[in-house]
Scaffold this motif. Structure first.
Motif, PDB file in Angstrom:
ATOM      1  N   SER A 286      11.504 -14.314  -9.038  1.00 16.27           N
ATOM      2  CA  SER A 286      12.653 -15.025  -9.625  1.00 16.27           C
ATOM      3  C   SER A 286      13.833 -14.888  -8.689  1.00 16.27           C
ATOM      4  O   SER A 286      14.194 -13.767  -8.315  1.00 16.27           O
ATOM      5  CB  SER A 286      13.040 -14.402 -10.961  1.00 16.27           C
ATOM      6  OG  SER A 286      11.933 -14.410 -11.806  1.00 16.27           O
ATOM      7  N   PRO A 287      14.458 -16.015  -8.322  1.00 15.44           N
ATOM      8  CA  PRO A 287      15.686 -15.897  -7.526  1.00 15.44           C
ATOM      9  C   PRO A 287      16.770 -15.212  -8.368  1.00 15.44           C
ATOM     10  O   PRO A 287      16.722 -15.258  -9.600  1.00 15.44           O
ATOM     11  CB  PRO A 287      16.076 -17.343  -7.219  1.00 15.44           C
ATOM     12  CG  PRO A 287      15.061 -18.217  -7.842  1.00 15.44           C
ATOM     13  CD  PRO A 287      14.125 -17.398  -8.659  1.00 15.44           C
ATOM     14  N   PRO A 288      17.769 -14.588  -7.722  1.00 11.71           N
ATOM     15  CA  PRO A 288      18.854 -13.963  -8.491  1.00 11.71           C
ATOM     16  C   PRO A 288      19.748 -15.021  -9.131  1.00 11.71           C
ATOM     17  O   PRO A 288      19.566 -16.216  -8.899  1.00 11.71           O
ATOM     18  CB  PRO A 288      19.622 -13.191  -7.413  1.00 11.71           C
ATOM     19  CG  PRO A 288      19.376 -13.959  -6.151  1.00 11.71           C
ATOM     20  CD  PRO A 288      17.986 -14.518  -6.270  1.00 11.71           C
ATOM     21  N   GLY A 289      20.724 -14.576  -9.916  1.00  8.47           N
ATOM     22  CA  GLY A 289      21.639 -15.502 -10.574  1.00  8.47           C
ATOM     23  C   GLY A 289      22.446 -16.326  -9.576  1.00  8.47           C
ATOM     24  O   GLY A 289      22.622 -15.935  -8.420  1.00  8.47           O
ATOM     25  N   SER A 290      22.934 -17.459 -10.045  1.00  8.10           N
ATOM     26  CA  SER A 290      23.683 -18.375  -9.179  1.00  8.10           C
ATOM     27  C   SER A 290      25.012 -17.753  -8.734  1.00  8.10           C
ATOM     28  O   SER A 290      25.822 -17.338  -9.563  1.00  8.10           O
ATOM     29  CB  SER A 290      23.961 -19.673  -9.940  1.00  8.10           C
ATOM     30  OG  SER A 290      25.075 -20.338  -9.391  1.00  8.10           O
ATOM     31  N   LYS A 291      25.228 -17.758  -7.432  1.00 12.93           N
ATOM     32  CA  LYS A 291      26.505 -17.281  -6.883  1.00 12.93           C
ATOM     33  C   LYS A 291      27.655 -18.147  -7.392  1.00 12.93           C
ATOM     34  O   LYS A 291      28.687 -17.654  -7.840  1.00 12.93           O
ATOM     35  CB  LYS A 291      26.487 -17.338  -5.361  1.00 12.93           C
ATOM     36  CG  LYS A 291      27.861 -17.140  -4.747  1.00 12.93           C
ATOM     37  CD  LYS A 291      27.971 -17.694  -3.354  1.00 12.93           C
ATOM     38  CE  LYS A 291      28.071 -19.197  -3.350  1.00 12.93           C
ATOM     39  NZ  LYS A 291      28.336 -19.750  -2.005  1.00 12.93           N
ATOM     40  N   SER A 292      27.449 -19.478  -7.292  1.00 13.74           N
ATOM     41  CA  SER A 292      28.537 -20.401  -7.661  1.00 13.74           C
ATOM     42  C   SER A 292      28.936 -20.217  -9.117  1.00 13.74           C
ATOM     43  O   SER A 292      30.132 -20.180  -9.455  1.00 13.74           O
ATOM     44  CB  SER A 292      28.087 -21.842  -7.435  1.00 13.74           C
ATOM     45  OG  SER A 292      27.933 -22.079  -6.059  1.00 13.74           O
ATOM     46  N   ILE A 293      27.943 -20.104  -9.990  1.00 17.21           N
ATOM     47  CA  ILE A 293      28.261 -20.004 -11.424  1.00 17.21           C
ATOM     48  C   ILE A 293      28.810 -18.613 -11.742  1.00 17.21           C
ATOM     49  O   ILE A 293      29.753 -18.462 -12.517  1.00 17.21           O
ATOM     50  CB  ILE A 293      27.034 -20.373 -12.281  1.00 17.21           C
ATOM     51  CG1 ILE A 293      26.548 -21.789 -11.929  1.00 17.21           C
ATOM     52  CG2 ILE A 293      27.383 -20.299 -13.765  1.00 17.21           C
ATOM     53  CD1 ILE A 293      25.295 -22.242 -12.671  1.00 17.21           C
ATOM     54  N   THR A 294      28.241 -17.567 -11.112  1.00 22.45           N
ATOM     55  CA  THR A 294      28.743 -16.213 -11.386  1.00 22.45           C
ATOM     56  C   THR A 294      30.225 -16.107 -11.007  1.00 22.45           C
ATOM     57  O   THR A 294      31.034 -15.571 -11.787  1.00 22.45           O
ATOM     58  CB  THR A 294      27.932 -15.154 -10.608  1.00 22.45           C
ATOM     59  OG1 THR A 294      26.558 -15.253 -10.982  1.00 22.45           O
ATOM     60  CG2 THR A 294      28.425 -13.746 -10.908  1.00 22.45           C
ATOM     61  N   ASN A 295      30.604 -16.625  -9.835  1.00 26.24           N
ATOM     62  CA  ASN A 295      32.013 -16.462  -9.445  1.00 26.24           C
ATOM     63  C   ASN A 295      32.963 -17.339 -10.254  1.00 26.24           C
ATOM     64  O   ASN A 295      34.124 -16.978 -10.441  1.00 26.24           O
ATOM     65  CB  ASN A 295      32.186 -16.650  -7.931  1.00 26.24           C
ATOM     66  CG  ASN A 295      32.086 -15.294  -7.216  1.00 26.24           C
ATOM     67  OD1 ASN A 295      31.948 -14.261  -7.866  1.00 26.24           O
ATOM     68  ND2 ASN A 295      32.160 -15.302  -5.896  1.00 26.24           N
ATOM     69  N   ARG A 296      32.478 -18.462 -10.754  1.00 27.48           N
ATOM     70  CA  ARG A 296      33.300 -19.240 -11.700  1.00 27.48           C
ATOM     71  C   ARG A 296      33.468 -18.452 -13.000  1.00 27.48           C
ATOM     72  O   ARG A 296      34.566 -18.297 -13.539  1.00 27.48           O
ATOM     73  CB  ARG A 296      32.640 -20.592 -11.988  1.00 27.48           C
ATOM     74  CG  ARG A 296      32.813 -21.598 -10.854  1.00 27.48           C
ATOM     75  CD  ARG A 296      31.823 -22.753 -11.009  1.00 27.48           C
ATOM     76  NE  ARG A 296      32.079 -23.838 -10.083  1.00 27.48           N
ATOM     77  CZ  ARG A 296      31.759 -23.827  -8.779  1.00 27.48           C
ATOM     78  NH1 ARG A 296      31.189 -22.767  -8.247  1.00 27.48           N
ATOM     79  NH2 ARG A 296      32.018 -24.872  -8.015  1.00 27.48           N
ATOM     80  N   ALA A 297      32.345 -17.957 -13.513  1.00 23.73           N
ATOM     81  CA  ALA A 297      32.383 -17.274 -14.813  1.00 23.73           C
ATOM     82  C   ALA A 297      33.225 -16.005 -14.742  1.00 23.73           C
ATOM     83  O   ALA A 297      33.975 -15.704 -15.681  1.00 23.73           O
ATOM     84  CB  ALA A 297      30.964 -16.957 -15.268  1.00 23.73           C
ATOM     85  N   LEU A 298      33.123 -15.260 -13.641  1.00 24.62           N
ATOM     86  CA  LEU A 298      33.947 -14.045 -13.520  1.00 24.62           C
ATOM     87  C   LEU A 298      35.423 -14.397 -13.579  1.00 24.62           C
ATOM     88  O   LEU A 298      36.206 -13.767 -14.295  1.00 24.62           O
ATOM     89  CB  LEU A 298      33.632 -13.319 -12.199  1.00 24.62           C
ATOM     90  CG  LEU A 298      32.389 -12.434 -12.180  1.00 24.62           C
ATOM     91  CD1 LEU A 298      32.075 -11.998 -10.747  1.00 24.62           C
ATOM     92  CD2 LEU A 298      32.565 -11.198 -13.076  1.00 24.62           C
ATOM     93  N   LEU A 299      35.819 -15.430 -12.821  1.00 26.38           N
ATOM     94  CA  LEU A 299      37.238 -15.799 -12.813  1.00 26.38           C
ATOM     95  C   LEU A 299      37.682 -16.251 -14.203  1.00 26.38           C
ATOM     96  O   LEU A 299      38.720 -15.815 -14.713  1.00 26.38           O
ATOM     97  CB  LEU A 299      37.502 -16.909 -11.790  1.00 26.38           C
ATOM     98  CG  LEU A 299      38.941 -17.432 -11.821  1.00 26.38           C
ATOM     99  CD1 LEU A 299      39.944 -16.344 -11.429  1.00 26.38           C
ATOM    100  CD2 LEU A 299      39.107 -18.647 -10.908  1.00 26.38           C
ATOM    101  N   LEU A 300      36.893 -17.148 -14.819  1.00 25.25           N
ATOM    102  CA  LEU A 300      37.298 -17.688 -16.127  1.00 25.25           C
ATOM    103  C   LEU A 300      37.365 -16.571 -17.165  1.00 25.25           C
ATOM    104  O   LEU A 300      38.269 -16.541 -18.007  1.00 25.25           O
ATOM    105  CB  LEU A 300      36.338 -18.797 -16.563  1.00 25.25           C
ATOM    106  CG  LEU A 300      36.288 -20.004 -15.605  1.00 25.25           C
ATOM    107  CD1 LEU A 300      35.270 -21.033 -16.079  1.00 25.25           C
ATOM    108  CD2 LEU A 300      37.670 -20.647 -15.442  1.00 25.25           C
ATOM    109  N   ALA A 301      36.429 -15.625 -17.078  1.00 24.84           N
ATOM    110  CA  ALA A 301      36.456 -14.485 -18.008  1.00 24.84           C
ATOM    111  C   ALA A 301      37.706 -13.638 -17.754  1.00 24.84           C
ATOM    112  O   ALA A 301      38.323 -13.123 -18.689  1.00 24.84           O
ATOM    113  CB  ALA A 301      35.196 -13.644 -17.841  1.00 24.84           C
ATOM    114  N   GLY A 302      38.096 -13.531 -16.494  1.00 19.96           N
ATOM    115  CA  GLY A 302      39.303 -12.769 -16.157  1.00 19.96           C
ATOM    116  C   GLY A 302      40.573 -13.459 -16.641  1.00 19.96           C
ATOM    117  O   GLY A 302      41.592 -12.811 -16.888  1.00 19.96           O
ATOM    118  N   LEU A 303      40.502 -14.782 -16.779  1.00 19.63           N
ATOM    119  CA  LEU A 303      41.679 -15.540 -17.237  1.00 19.63           C
ATOM    120  C   LEU A 303      41.713 -15.668 -18.766  1.00 19.63           C
ATOM    121  O   LEU A 303      42.663 -16.229 -19.319  1.00 19.63           O
ATOM    122  CB  LEU A 303      41.681 -16.935 -16.600  1.00 19.63           C
ATOM    123  CG  LEU A 303      41.896 -16.969 -15.072  1.00 19.63           C
ATOM    124  CD1 LEU A 303      41.647 -18.378 -14.524  1.00 19.63           C
ATOM    125  CD2 LEU A 303      43.306 -16.494 -14.709  1.00 19.63           C
ATOM    126  N   ALA A 304      40.649 -15.218 -19.422  1.00 18.24           N
ATOM    127  CA  ALA A 304      40.562 -15.333 -20.888  1.00 18.24           C
ATOM    128  C   ALA A 304      40.958 -14.001 -21.527  1.00 18.24           C
ATOM    129  O   ALA A 304      40.595 -12.932 -21.021  1.00 18.24           O
ATOM    130  CB  ALA A 304      39.128 -15.684 -21.289  1.00 18.24           C
TER     131      ALA A 304
END
Ligand SMILES: O=C(O)C1=C[C@@H](OP(=O)(O)O)[C@@H](O)[C@H](O)C1
Ligand SMILES: C=C(OP(=O)(O)O)C(=O)O
Length: 418
Positions: free
Chosen positions: A20-38
């Protein structure tokens, strides 16, 4: 991986198994930022843990966000919704997503933020984004046109409309879109140029924003309106990384094996999943491949093209020159190192003169990775078919796929270390 070089021993048989490839870099870094802004706690599962996401997580921690890591694929992010000005510059390595996304988000913060990266990131352009933010009244400077970027933020934009040229990077648009929901008025983003390179990344941005409660509409094909909703903490699952999957798809078709990556290609929402059909056509890949909508997959496909039945011309790839390295140059250098004349650059096109008889040959070549994970991972595919291919700086895969060499090993590939 501490070793300086890795020589791949061609398995001499089809590669089969489950990886299994690891989680998406693009989506992880979007989600981290959005979670940090929430405001509140968000649980991000299926996440990538690699250099790029570690830099984003570290930056959030430096700005007062709690980021816990209960297991190898989960981040639990608890934030007040504010990213407080850090005591020191934020160091983001060579993570384009973290650098561009934070630059826009911090423009709505309070106080001084310095966004910086390593010597490679310091050569990657950010001027169009900086100028767009200046047009919004933000005090922001990047004297070289690349990081470091210094932002003196006052918590607001002075206008509710911005025009951005995304010719060099779609990340400028994504960055402005994610920031805009934290403003105080509805905000419009318009593209300056006719179109944007990798539109699929905008769709990823909008999907992540909506998951965190944003409201976005698209009045025209080249503009977006974002409501000032802010973000709501949420639990969010991240799909596997489609760019990482391309190496496994490549290993499968090159060796004639069967690798189960656990996710059907049509279930990915990332742009690089488009590469699946092209790769599946191997060794009859098309004569012309437009890379504009699957940019990060081009190194994979270009290495496969060396073994294709017929030559392949890659078009629409000009901005591969401003990624982690000049990828057009790195690909032509590596391919010509394997066999002189295998690749030619024509302007910003890359032509790979295919030669199926390469398979099984012994062609000692040391491949310079140019500190670029995708160059190292792609040329490893050549090493599955040709004896004596050595990848320099194999550890650079840690940017997005720290388990890459172990994944190949789990399929039975062997290496010798130098
Ligand atoms: O938005 C994203 O997550 C990305 C956009 C693309 O970059 P550019 O928009 O700079 O081409 C891509 O190459 C990068 O790996 C990830
Ligand atoms: C271009 C890439 O990364 P980034 O722009 O996010 O640094 C990539 O991962 O291929």
């Amino acid at each position: 991986m501490k070793t300086e070089k890795l020589t791949i021993l061609p398995p001499g048989r089809p590669l089969s198994g489950r990886v299994s490839p690891p989680g998406s870099k693009s989506i992880t870094n979007r989600a981290l930022l959005l979670a940090g802004l929430a405001k509140g706690t968000s649980r991000l599962t299926g996440a990538l843990k690699s250099d790029d996401t570690r830099y984003m997580a570290e930056a959030l921690r430096a700005m007062g966000v709690s980021v816990d890591e209960p297991d190898a694929t989960t981040f639990v992010v608890t934030s007040s919704g504010e990213l407080t000005a850090p005591a020191a510059p934020l160091f983001l390595g060579n993570a384009g997503t973290a650098t561009r996304f934070l630059t826009a988000a911090l423009a709505l913060g309070h106080g001084r933020y310095v966004v910086d990266g390593d010597e490679h990131m310091r050569k990657r352009p950010i001027k169009p984004l900086v100028e767009a933010l200046q047009s919004l009244g933000v005090t922001i400077e990047a004297p070289t046109g690349c990081p470091p970027v210094t932002i003196d933020a006052t918590g607001a934009f002075k206008s509710n409309r911005v025009v951005i040229d995304a010719g060099l990077s779609s990340q400028y648009v994504s960055a402005l879109q994610m920031a805009a929901a934290c403003g105080s008025e509805p905000f419009t983003i318009e593209l300056a140029g006719a179109d944007i390179g990798a539109r699929g990344y905008i769709d990823l941005t909008l999907a992540a924003m909506r998951a965190f409660g944003a409201k976005v509409s698209q009045p025209t094909a080249a503009s977006w309106q974002i409501e000032p909703t802010g973000y709501t903490a949420t639990d969010f699952h991240i799909e596997p990384d489609a760019s990482a999957a391309t190496y496994l798809w490549g290993a499968e078709v090159l060796t004639g094996g069967s690798i189960d990556i656990g996710t059907p290609s049509d279930q990915f929402t990332q742009p690089d999943a488009k590469a699946h059909d092209v790769i599946a056509a191997f060794p009859h890949m098309p004569a012309v491949i437009d890379g504009s909508q699957m940019q990060d997959a081009i190194p994979t496909i270009a290495v496969l093209a060396a073994f294709n039945e017929t030559p392949v011309r890659f078009v629409g790839i000009a901005n591969l020159r401003v990624k982690e390295c000049d990828r057009i140059r790195a690909l032509s250098t590596g391919l010509n190192n394997i066999r002189p004349g295998l690749a030619v650059e024509e302007g910003d096109d890359l032509i790979v003169h295919s030669d199926p008889s390469l398979a099984g040959q012994s062609l000692a070549a040391e491949i310079d990775s140019f500190a670029d994970h995708r160059i190292a991972m792609s040329f490893a595919l050549a090493g599955l078919m040709i004896h004596d291919i050595t990848i320099l700086d194999p550890g650079c895969v840690a940017k997005t796929y720290p388990g890459y060499w172990d994944a190949l090993a789990s399929l039975g590939v062997r290496f010798s270390q130098g």
